[in-house]
Design a protein around this motif. Structure first.
Motif, PDB file in Angstrom:
ATOM      1  N   ILE B  86       0.631  -1.695  -0.162  1.00 37.00           N
ATOM      2  CA  ILE B  86      -0.286   0.552  -0.361  1.00 37.00           C
ATOM      3  C   ILE B  86       1.324   1.652  -0.406  1.00 37.00           C
ATOM      4  O   ILE B  86       1.286   1.094   1.093  1.00 37.00           O
ATOM      5  N   LYS B  87       0.677   2.054  -0.902  1.00 37.85           N
ATOM      6  CA  LYS B  87       1.555   3.076  -0.969  1.00 37.85           C
ATOM      7  C   LYS B  87       0.213   4.329  -0.575  1.00 37.85           C
ATOM      8  O   LYS B  87       1.187   5.582  -0.306  1.00 37.85           O
ATOM      9  N   LYS B  88      -0.895   4.607  -0.659  1.00 39.97           N
ATOM     10  CA  LYS B  88      -1.740   5.811   0.095  1.00 39.97           C
ATOM     11  C   LYS B  88      -2.724   5.235   1.288  1.00 39.97           C
ATOM     12  O   LYS B  88      -3.062   4.752   0.768  1.00 39.97           O
ATOM     13  N   LYS B 100      -3.548  10.423   1.570  1.00 42.24           N
ATOM     14  CA  LYS B 100      -1.727  10.710   1.771  1.00 42.24           C
ATOM     15  C   LYS B 100      -0.899   9.660   1.550  1.00 42.24           C
ATOM     16  O   LYS B 100      -0.870   8.646   1.594  1.00 42.24           O
ATOM     17  N   GLY B 101       0.047   9.780   1.010  1.00 40.25           N
ATOM     18  CA  GLY B 101       1.930   8.891   1.277  1.00 40.25           C
ATOM     19  C   GLY B 101       1.463   8.686   2.428  1.00 40.25           C
ATOM     20  O   GLY B 101       1.582   9.101   4.071  1.00 40.25           O
ATOM     21  N   ILE B 102       1.872   7.093   2.417  1.00 42.91           N
ATOM     22  CA  ILE B 102       2.356   6.392   3.803  1.00 42.91           C
ATOM     23  C   ILE B 102       3.667   7.091   4.811  1.00 42.91           C
ATOM     24  O   ILE B 102       3.072   6.831   5.475  1.00 42.91           O
ATOM     25  N   PHE B 103       5.219   7.259   3.887  1.00 40.74           N
ATOM     26  CA  PHE B 103       5.803   7.773   4.426  1.00 40.74           C
ATOM     27  C   PHE B 103       4.930   9.511   4.943  1.00 40.74           C
ATOM     28  O   PHE B 103       5.974  10.442   5.499  1.00 40.74           O
ATOM     29  N   ALA B 104       4.304  10.247   4.994  1.00 37.55           N
ATOM     30  CA  ALA B 104       3.623  11.493   5.632  1.00 37.55           C
ATOM     31  C   ALA B 104       2.660  11.148   6.745  1.00 37.55           C
ATOM     32  O   ALA B 104       2.038  11.954   6.886  1.00 37.55           O
ATOM     33  N   THR B 105       2.394   9.728   7.046  1.00 36.74           N
ATOM     34  CA  THR B 105       1.861   9.636   7.924  1.00 36.74           C
ATOM     35  C   THR B 105       2.450   8.498   8.907  1.00 36.74           C
ATOM     36  O   THR B 105       3.224   8.010   8.612  1.00 36.74           O
ATOM     37  N   ARG B 106       1.664   7.975  10.181  1.00 37.63           N
ATOM     38  CA  ARG B 106       2.167   7.004  10.859  1.00 37.63           C
ATOM     39  C   ARG B 106       1.711   6.164  10.673  1.00 37.63           C
ATOM     40  O   ARG B 106       1.312   5.210  12.347  1.00 37.63           O
ATOM     41  N   ARG B 110       2.818   0.202   6.612  1.00 38.59           N
ATOM     42  CA  ARG B 110       3.762   0.602   5.682  1.00 38.59           C
ATOM     43  C   ARG B 110       4.543  -0.597   4.806  1.00 38.59           C
ATOM     44  O   ARG B 110       5.078  -1.416   5.747  1.00 38.59           O
ATOM     45  N   PRO B 111       5.658   0.141   4.044  1.00 41.84           N
ATOM     46  CA  PRO B 111       6.653  -0.785   3.607  1.00 41.84           C
ATOM     47  C   PRO B 111       7.552  -1.911   4.142  1.00 41.84           C
ATOM     48  O   PRO B 111       7.834  -2.573   4.090  1.00 41.84           O
ATOM     49  N   ASN B 112       8.153  -0.835   5.752  1.00 45.59           N
ATOM     50  CA  ASN B 112       9.000  -1.941   6.346  1.00 45.59           C
ATOM     51  C   ASN B 112       7.796  -1.222   7.753  1.00 45.59           C
ATOM     52  O   ASN B 112       7.844  -0.181   8.397  1.00 45.59           O
ATOM     53  N   CYS B 115       7.475   0.529  13.877  1.00 45.74           N
ATOM     54  CA  CYS B 115       6.963   1.878  14.484  1.00 45.74           C
ATOM     55  C   CYS B 115       7.462   2.112  15.598  1.00 45.74           C
ATOM     56  O   CYS B 115       8.423   1.347  16.267  1.00 45.74           O
TER      57      CYS B 115
END
Lengths: 206, 206
Positions: B86-88, B100-106, B110-112, B115
């Motif tokens: 998943i990307k968004k 939003k993109g995964i890297f802009a969220t917590r 996520r790819p890895n 947390c």
């Protein structure tokens, strides 16, 4: 049923591009060692670096430009696999520091050699993030990026071990040559500006 | 020569023990979904949890008790492997939030799926750490522990995306039943206490 204690696989999602290409802290002879020459000469090169995100993860960056600070998680790829066995170190490889467990330090050598650094996001251009303050050398694999959220990530009334205050001061001395002013050296941080309680305050509270 | 883009293996170094055993955010149908009932009923159980460190890493804890706050890195083991594609997402699985993109969220997906949560260290007893504020459910594998150091981890003058302020407010409303006062709910954080710049301040600066 999955075994929670099995290994997990992580995949790099990007790579660091930096003028700094030598390790400041190096694993050697079952210990870590600070290379003072590298720390001095490379300090300014670490001020700004780029992170290049792999094409397949480009969409994951959507909206990241709306945050001023991001957390970069990276794999310290220069650490040899057998170094992951080390349990205690002199912090920053300085013999004058008391020997401490890896989890009480920020040593790049650890059972799972993943480091996290909170950096300032200067600019995003497509798959490239220009950041300030990333203490990762050239070609370091990046494994995750998260927005820095003060209400989660910046607790108040923080107390540190006494040796950590001494270490911060020591690293500042070791890595601040005269030609660098404080603001241009990523290792030089004015600890008074940050929300934590100093050893003096701790003593007066007791 | 090593290929920097190869996979890496991480090994759990301990495990979370908590009364909370249900996911608040769940992966479902290529998206994440917030379970409001679980968020409400489990909030208070997340207030205190234990981390049990594997015997072989016991020495790594030496000196950790001198820090008031520690960073826990854990693997969100309930996330299925295909969810890593998943990307968004809608942050926190709330459709009213912009995608939003995964890297802009917590997001825990996520790819890895690693947390990080900064918690208060209440007590260490041998291999057991009693902590406050860990948002990980029972049996979550822990992969690293680091001391929280404000001069590295708590930057000043932080700006967040507008939607993140709204999300913090929303999560507070969703997870604060009447019988919980603010200080006993780990999701309820008074954002005014933290060093970040609000949208209002940002606008007045422009």
């Amino acid at each position: 049923m999955t075994n929670n204690m099995s290994d997990y696989r992580i995949r790099p999602i990007g790579i660091v591009k930096s003028k700094a290409d030598k390790e400041v802290l190096k694993y050697s002879n079952k210990d870590i060692k600070l290379d003072r020459d590298v720390a001095l000469s490379q300090g300014i090169d670490l001020k700004k670096s780029e992170i290049i995100i792999n094409e397949e993860y480009l969409d994951c960056l959507d909206g990241i430009e709306d945050f001023s600070h991001i957390v970069i998680m990276f794999w310290t790829h220069k650490v040899p696999d057998n170094a992951r066995q080390i349990k205690k170190v002199h912090p920053a490889g300085l013999k004058e520091m008391p020997i401490k467990g890896i989890f009480a330090t920020r040593s790049p050598v650890r059972p799972n050699p993943i480091c996290k650094t909170t950096v300032k996001l200067i600019e995003r251009k497509g798959a490239t993030l220009l950041v300030e303050g990333l203490d990762a050398i050239d070609n370091t694999p990046v494994v995750d990026i998260k927005p820095h959220i003060p209400f989660y990530d910046s607790p108040l009334n923080v107390k540190l071990a006494d040796w950590m205050y001494r270490l911060m001061q020591k690293l500042k001395e070791l890595t601040s040559p005269l030609e660098l002013n404080e603001s241009s050296n990523p290792y030089s941080v004015d600890i008074r500006l940050h929300p934590c309680i100093s050893p003096d305050q701790q003593r007066s509270e007791q």
